[in-house]
Write a protein that holds these residues in place. Sequence first.
Motif, PDB file in Angstrom:
ATOM      1  N   THR A 129     -24.812 -86.187 -27.991  1.00  0.00           N
ATOM      2  CA  THR A 129     -24.624 -87.441 -27.269  1.00  0.00           C
ATOM      3  C   THR A 129     -23.282 -87.464 -26.554  1.00  0.00           C
ATOM      4  OG1 THR A 129     -26.002 -88.631 -28.879  1.00  0.00           O
ATOM      5  CG2 THR A 129     -24.537 -89.950 -27.503  1.00  0.00           C
ATOM      6  N   THR A 186     -31.435 -86.030 -28.120  1.00  0.00           N
ATOM      7  CA  THR A 186     -30.364 -85.400 -28.885  1.00  0.00           C
ATOM      8  C   THR A 186     -30.790 -84.967 -30.280  1.00  0.00           C
ATOM      9  OG1 THR A 186     -29.588 -87.612 -29.517  1.00  0.00           O
ATOM     10  CG2 THR A 186     -28.515 -86.558 -27.638  1.00  0.00           C
ATOM     11  N   LEU A 187     -31.580 -85.786 -30.959  1.00  0.00           N
ATOM     12  CA  LEU A 187     -32.007 -85.425 -32.314  1.00  0.00           C
ATOM     13  C   LEU A 187     -32.927 -84.211 -32.284  1.00  0.00           C
ATOM     14  CD1 LEU A 187     -31.762 -86.202 -35.269  1.00  0.00           C
ATOM     15  CD2 LEU A 187     -33.777 -87.652 -35.006  1.00  0.00           C
ATOM     16  N   SER A 211     -30.814 -81.236 -31.828  1.00  0.00           N
ATOM     17  CA  SER A 211     -30.074 -80.972 -33.059  1.00  0.00           C
ATOM     18  C   SER A 211     -30.881 -80.100 -34.012  1.00  0.00           C
ATOM     19  CB  SER A 211     -29.715 -82.298 -33.731  1.00  0.00           C
ATOM     20  OG  SER A 211     -29.161 -82.090 -35.007  1.00  0.00           O
ATOM     21  N   LEU A 227     -27.515 -85.223 -38.084  1.00  0.00           N
ATOM     22  CA  LEU A 227     -26.974 -86.369 -37.367  1.00  0.00           C
ATOM     23  C   LEU A 227     -25.621 -86.050 -36.737  1.00  0.00           C
ATOM     24  CD1 LEU A 227     -27.883 -89.507 -39.517  1.00  0.00           C
ATOM     25  CD2 LEU A 227     -28.632 -88.954 -37.205  1.00  0.00           C
ATOM     26  N   TYR A 248     -31.351 -85.150 -43.224  1.00  0.00           N
ATOM     27  CA  TYR A 248     -31.457 -86.243 -42.251  1.00  0.00           C
ATOM     28  C   TYR A 248     -31.912 -87.530 -42.925  1.00  0.00           C
ATOM     29  CZ  TYR A 248     -33.458 -89.061 -38.483  1.00  0.00           C
ATOM     30  OH  TYR A 248     -33.788 -90.090 -37.643  1.00  0.00           O
ATOM     31  N   ASN A 267     -29.966 -88.743 -23.726  1.00  0.00           N
ATOM     32  CA  ASN A 267     -29.614 -89.121 -25.100  1.00  0.00           C
ATOM     33  C   ASN A 267     -30.821 -89.297 -26.012  1.00  0.00           C
ATOM     34  OD1 ASN A 267     -26.910 -89.039 -24.505  1.00  0.00           O
ATOM     35  ND2 ASN A 267     -26.689 -91.249 -24.234  1.00  0.00           N
ATOM     36  N   SER A 294     -24.775 -83.158 -35.427  1.00  0.00           N
ATOM     37  CA  SER A 294     -25.093 -82.467 -34.177  1.00  0.00           C
ATOM     38  C   SER A 294     -25.675 -83.444 -33.161  1.00  0.00           C
ATOM     39  CB  SER A 294     -26.092 -81.337 -34.445  1.00  0.00           C
ATOM     40  OG  SER A 294     -25.539 -80.371 -35.309  1.00  0.00           O
ATOM     41  N   ASP A 295     -26.454 -84.404 -33.643  1.00  0.00           N
ATOM     42  CA  ASP A 295     -27.008 -85.438 -32.771  1.00  0.00           C
ATOM     43  C   ASP A 295     -25.878 -86.188 -32.061  1.00  0.00           C
ATOM     44  OD1 ASP A 295     -28.504 -87.457 -31.604  1.00  0.00           O
ATOM     45  OD2 ASP A 295     -28.751 -88.576 -33.459  1.00  0.00           O
ATOM     46  N   TYR A 296     -24.855 -86.600 -32.816  1.00  0.00           N
ATOM     47  CA  TYR A 296     -23.714 -87.304 -32.231  1.00  0.00           C
ATOM     48  C   TYR A 296     -22.976 -86.415 -31.235  1.00  0.00           C
ATOM     49  CZ  TYR A 296     -24.411 -90.456 -36.244  1.00  0.00           C
ATOM     50  OH  TYR A 296     -24.935 -91.315 -37.175  1.00  0.00           O
TER      51      TYR A 296
END
Length: 414
Positions: A35, A50-51, A54, A28, A167, A47, A30-32
């Motif tokens: 984004t 993104t996950l 990641s 998460l 996750y 966006n 890396s997801d942020y």
Amino acid sequence: MRLVKNLCRIIVGIVFIYSGFVKGIDPLGSDYKFTDYFNAFGMGWMNATTLFFSFALSLAEFLIGIALLFNLWVSRMAWGSLLFMFFFTPLTLVSALTNPVSDCGCFGDATLLTNWQTFWKNIILLLLAIMIFVYRKEYKSSLPLVGQFSFLALAGAGMLCLSVYCYRHLPVLDFRPYAVGKNITEGMRLPEGTEPDQYEVTLKYKNKQTGEVQSFTEENYPWQDTLNWEYESSSERLVKKGYITPIHDLVIEHPTLGNITEEILEDDNHTILAVAYNLNQSDTQYQPAINRLAEYAREKGIRFYGLTSSTERDIEAYKKRNHVPYEFCTADEIQLKTMIRSNPGVIILREGTILDKWAGKDVPDVKELQDTDLTAYCVYSREQMQRIYLVYSIILLFFVAYLLIPRRKGKRNN
């Protein structure tokens, strides 16, 4: 020359493993970061991916690193390391020049680098990757091709399973300033001998007689001469970069009491915070368990608040829809995302120290808490988890050693 080639392989392998692992255990995070980058470059339409990026990026880095470090399938994996560096080196140069995001996130929260530090790090890795690529066919493994592929497949499967676990729950290793055991108050305090950022403030005042706007400093601005001058505007310029505390933007605003950050951090009793940085994206299936925990806290006289960055209208709608029995306070969204990688999640505090954190799905049944002290319960549960992680780590090390230690085959000569 052989020593130089192997050093290049080992150094790049270790860096790739480290980079892939610290991002893989915090998908998460890396997801942020993806984004942030997509939004900074005007690519908000990306966006939704993104996950995926990641998981994919951390897994690819980890596998390339494993292959290089253990000399497995280097003739193919050298392509991967070279393509990685050819892509990310120019990208980090652009980031260093434009500074769209202050921290690139290449090592997650484990090691924070500026954009220029990241660029020069990538320059070195690019040169080493070129060396590996040029001599890629000279790297020979002691394992057969099937064994090399099997080892990489197992390593990739293991890393992917670990990422999925982190996750769905929380990162098994937490490098953030809100990790269990950290004291938030200390994280907000400047260490002795350090100074904060120093700014030069320019104040502009308008002369009531002539209409002229003149600039002043904080030392000579005419704040007392209200007959001749009136305030127009102000600006500030960074003069000297100072020490930045690990936690510097945490403000907890109560809807009626105002800023209660200090009150919460100094409470010598327990405080439970149910964090949901965005209520509209919160997983409501875990809300009943959090509601029961709030009822337990009320019975025990424990302070319990919700924390969110959502609007007052969204808060009221969420409370009504999910029968929430506690009050919500507001805080900065970035801080809430940093505090816990779950939406929702629960944090247990005492005198500003984080005793434990639970993802929404891991909130314990209140029956487990009835006949025990909350601090003792948190300490015991953390010790249990650490023992489990240790056992799995030892099993993994033995498995790796078994695969990599060469074993001689052949008949005994008479």
